[in-house]
Design an enzyme around this catalytic site. Structure first.
Site, PDB file in Angstrom:
ATOM      1  N   GLU A  88       0.821  -1.206   0.000  1.00 35.84           N
ATOM      2  CA  GLU A  88       0.000   0.000   0.000  1.00 35.84           C
ATOM      3  C   GLU A  88       0.858   1.261   0.000  1.00 35.84           C
ATOM      4  O   GLU A  88       0.393   2.356   0.349  1.00 35.84           O
ATOM      5  CB  GLU A  88      -0.952  -0.019   1.197  1.00 35.84           C
ATOM      6  CG  GLU A  88      -2.084  -1.014   0.971  1.00 35.84           C
ATOM      7  CD  GLU A  88      -2.679  -1.574   2.245  1.00 35.84           C
ATOM      8  OE1 GLU A  88      -2.032  -1.483   3.306  1.00 35.84           O
ATOM      9  OE2 GLU A  88      -3.789  -2.105   2.168  1.00 35.84           O
ATOM     10  N   HIS A 107      -1.664   3.737   8.581  1.00 37.36           N
ATOM     11  CA  HIS A 107      -2.799   2.939   8.094  1.00 37.36           C
ATOM     12  C   HIS A 107      -2.900   1.688   8.950  1.00 37.36           C
ATOM     13  O   HIS A 107      -1.909   0.984   9.170  1.00 37.36           O
ATOM     14  CB  HIS A 107      -2.587   2.559   6.630  1.00 37.36           C
ATOM     15  CG  HIS A 107      -3.537   1.515   6.134  1.00 37.36           C
ATOM     16  ND1 HIS A 107      -4.902   1.593   6.312  1.00 37.36           N
ATOM     17  CD2 HIS A 107      -3.319   0.345   5.461  1.00 37.36           C
ATOM     18  CE1 HIS A 107      -5.481   0.536   5.778  1.00 37.36           C
ATOM     19  NE2 HIS A 107      -4.542  -0.239   5.258  1.00 37.36           N
ATOM     20  N   HIS A 109      -5.653  -1.719  10.408  1.00 40.27           N
ATOM     21  CA  HIS A 109      -6.864  -2.518  10.250  1.00 40.27           C
ATOM     22  C   HIS A 109      -7.525  -2.670  11.630  1.00 40.27           C
ATOM     23  O   HIS A 109      -8.038  -3.726  11.965  1.00 40.27           O
ATOM     24  CB  HIS A 109      -6.539  -3.900   9.680  1.00 40.27           C
ATOM     25  CG  HIS A 109      -5.839  -3.871   8.368  1.00 40.27           C
ATOM     26  ND1 HIS A 109      -5.338  -5.002   7.778  1.00 40.27           N
ATOM     27  CD2 HIS A 109      -5.540  -2.864   7.524  1.00 40.27           C
ATOM     28  CE1 HIS A 109      -4.757  -4.693   6.622  1.00 40.27           C
ATOM     29  NE2 HIS A 109      -4.863  -3.393   6.455  1.00 40.27           N
ATOM     30  N   TYR A 134     -12.229  15.224  21.566  1.00 37.59           N
ATOM     31  CA  TYR A 134     -10.913  14.855  21.058  1.00 37.59           C
ATOM     32  C   TYR A 134     -10.986  14.265  19.651  1.00 37.59           C
ATOM     33  O   TYR A 134     -10.050  14.420  18.854  1.00 37.59           O
ATOM     34  CB  TYR A 134     -10.214  13.894  22.026  1.00 37.59           C
ATOM     35  CG  TYR A 134      -9.633  14.618  23.209  1.00 37.59           C
ATOM     36  CD1 TYR A 134      -8.425  15.286  23.101  1.00 37.59           C
ATOM     37  CD2 TYR A 134     -10.314  14.678  24.416  1.00 37.59           C
ATOM     38  CE1 TYR A 134      -7.888  15.982  24.165  1.00 37.59           C
ATOM     39  CE2 TYR A 134      -9.790  15.371  25.497  1.00 37.59           C
ATOM     40  CZ  TYR A 134      -8.576  16.024  25.365  1.00 37.59           C
ATOM     41  OH  TYR A 134      -8.055  16.724  26.421  1.00 37.59           O
ATOM     42  N   HIS A 174     -12.004  -2.351   5.145  1.00 39.03           N
ATOM     43  CA  HIS A 174     -10.543  -2.375   5.240  1.00 39.03           C
ATOM     44  C   HIS A 174     -10.084  -1.711   6.548  1.00 39.03           C
ATOM     45  O   HIS A 174      -9.749  -2.411   7.494  1.00 39.03           O
ATOM     46  CB  HIS A 174      -9.961  -1.663   4.011  1.00 39.03           C
ATOM     47  CG  HIS A 174      -8.507  -1.907   3.795  1.00 39.03           C
ATOM     48  ND1 HIS A 174      -7.894  -1.747   2.581  1.00 39.03           N
ATOM     49  CD2 HIS A 174      -7.526  -2.289   4.648  1.00 39.03           C
ATOM     50  CE1 HIS A 174      -6.610  -2.019   2.682  1.00 39.03           C
ATOM     51  NE2 HIS A 174      -6.355  -2.354   3.936  1.00 39.03           N
TER      52      HIS A 174
END
Length: 454
Positions: A88, A107, A109, A134, A174
């Site tokens: 990615e 990134h 999962h 926040y 994802h």
């Protein structure tokens, strides 16, 4: 396409940006420690000062990744060096292209965010409501991107378009992608996003109220401002090589550095210039604090540095074991280079007078107005260069043969302080804290400085 390089080039690349590599590894391990990634999922990237991007490699376990394991890609996601990057990498590159204000991309999962990405009926422009202050501060709005198979490069265009107006994205089926000025902010944002996703799932089917639009707007993420740093040349190598890259990589706060001998910096301040943070000769900073230019309560000892000698590359070492040996070296040299305005030059000129060799040495000296005197032994102007040891090391081609004998050594004490106008500025305060922390002090030692006298 993977670039091919010689073994030497690859070793050099693996050693590049040591502070940035360490910061990426620290963030990767923090993601694993906080259970935001599992197995061999997730990836972290960081744009460096030269425009290349460090990224965790494909199949990496973020809990055990090492600095030398990181891949290097360019702005288009092409592999430049190191192990093969995450599949990615193109996604990270696309987000960074879209956000010139960002240096870091994370990134994951993560469980709850991934669960939300699978739900029906989500607002594609705002997949998670702002349930907490926040979340509004660290994430903002979260668009939902359509499904693409992992590694499908078609995602790049979609992600790049959305990232121009959003720092965080949620990939359908994802997980989240978060961009931020620095790694700390990216880590905070992805953790806040995961926590908000968990709260959202807990609240489904219940009566609940998100933040109003007015409150949300008031809490929108703000970019940190750059810090104006005035610094003596003696500490420049440590700052350039390690300290400031580590600071900006983690905090996202830029530093606009002005590097001059302390006397020159004092002249600029007398002319009206005002640093947010200043590093310089302790005596000069004490006077500025007394006059109200610097914040006296923030004044801290930073390091001290002695004077040394460098010779041309390949030249034999000179004997510096005693004052007599030093005198012999100085008087037999074709020319000795030293600085006119720096602290070492002032001290050296006084030493020449005390030793009774001022006229002999100065008659053929190469006097440098300001800057690094070791350049004069690399271009043939002088046989010896005299300057603070940390400044001599800024010219790697020159050979530093050692310090002055202790009986004639002159140490310059360096301190750091906030500008009086910046005493309550969070970015300036963060830099001051970073400059005085243990990792920075280790970088000073490596660059030839010593711990300050207590």
């Amino acid at each position: 396409m993977t670039a091919t390089h010689s073994a030497e080039e690859r070793a050099s690349a693996a050693a590049s940006h040591p502070a940035a590599r360490a910061a990426v590894v620290t963030s990767a391990r923090a993601l694993a420690a906080r259970a935001l990634v599992h197995g061999r999922t997730g990836n972290v990237s960081l744009r460096t000062g030269d425009g290349s991007v460090l990224i965790t490699p494909t199949g990496a376990d973020l809990a055990t990744v090492l600095p030398q394991d990181l891949s290097v890609i360019d702005a288009d996601g092409a592999h430049l060096d190191g192990p093969p990057p995450s599949k990615e990498a193109f996604l990270h590159a696309a987000v960074l292209r879209a956000r010139p204000d960002a240096r870091a991309v994370v990134h994951t999962h993560s469980t709850h965010a991934a669960a939300v990405s699978c739900l029906d009926g989500l607002d594609a422009d705002d997949a998670l409501p702002a349930l907490t202050a926040y979340y509004a501060m660290r994430v903002g709005r979260l668009p939902l991107l359509p499904y693409f198979a992992p590694g499908d490069a078609q995602l790049a265009d979609v992600a790049e378009e959305k990232a121009r107006t959003h720092a965080a994205l949620l990939l359908r089926h994802h997980g989240p992608v978060v961009a931020a000025p620095g790694l700390d902010a990216a880590l905070d944002a992805v953790e806040e996003l995961e926590q908000t996703a968990r709260i959202f799932l807990l609240l489904r089917g219940t009566d609940h109220t998100p933040l109003t639009e007015d409150r949300r707007a008031a809490l929108a993420p703000q970019l940190p401002g750059a810090v104006a740093l005035f610094s003596a040349l003696a500490i420049k190598k440590a700052l350039d090589d390690v300290v400031l890259e580590a600071f900006t990589s983690t905090t996202g706060i830029g530093v606009e550095g002005v590097y001059e001998p302390t006397n020159v910096l004092l002249e600029q301040i007398a002319g009206g210039a005002r640093p947010d943070v200043m590093v310089g000769v302790t005596g000069g900073l004490e006077k500025l604090a007394a006059s109200g230019v610097l914040d006296a309560s923030s004044l801290r000892p930073l390091a001290r540095v002695g004077i040394g000698v460098a010779v041309p590359p390949g030249a034999p070492a000179v004997d510096l074991s005693s004052t007599r040996a030093l005198v012999r070296a100085l008087t037999s040299a074709r020319s000795v280079a030293y600085s006119r305005t720096g602290a070492s030059g002032v001290a050296f000129a006084a030493l020449l007078e005390r030793l009774g060799i001022a006229e002999e040495v100065n008659s053929r000296a190469t006097v440098v107005e300001k800057g690094f005197t070791a350049l004069a032994v690399t271009d043939g102007r002088a046989d010896l260069a005299v300057q603070q040891l940390s400044e001599l090391r800024f010219v790697p081609e020159a050979r530093v043969v050692g310090p002055f004998p202790e009986e004639v050594q002159h140490y310059t004490d360096l301190s750091v302080a906030l500008g009086a106008h910046a005493a309550r500025d969070p970015e300036a305060t963060a830099l001051l804290r970073h400059l005085t922390a243990a990792p920075a002090r280790e970088a000073y030692r490596v660059a030839g400085l010593e711990d300050p006298r207590r």
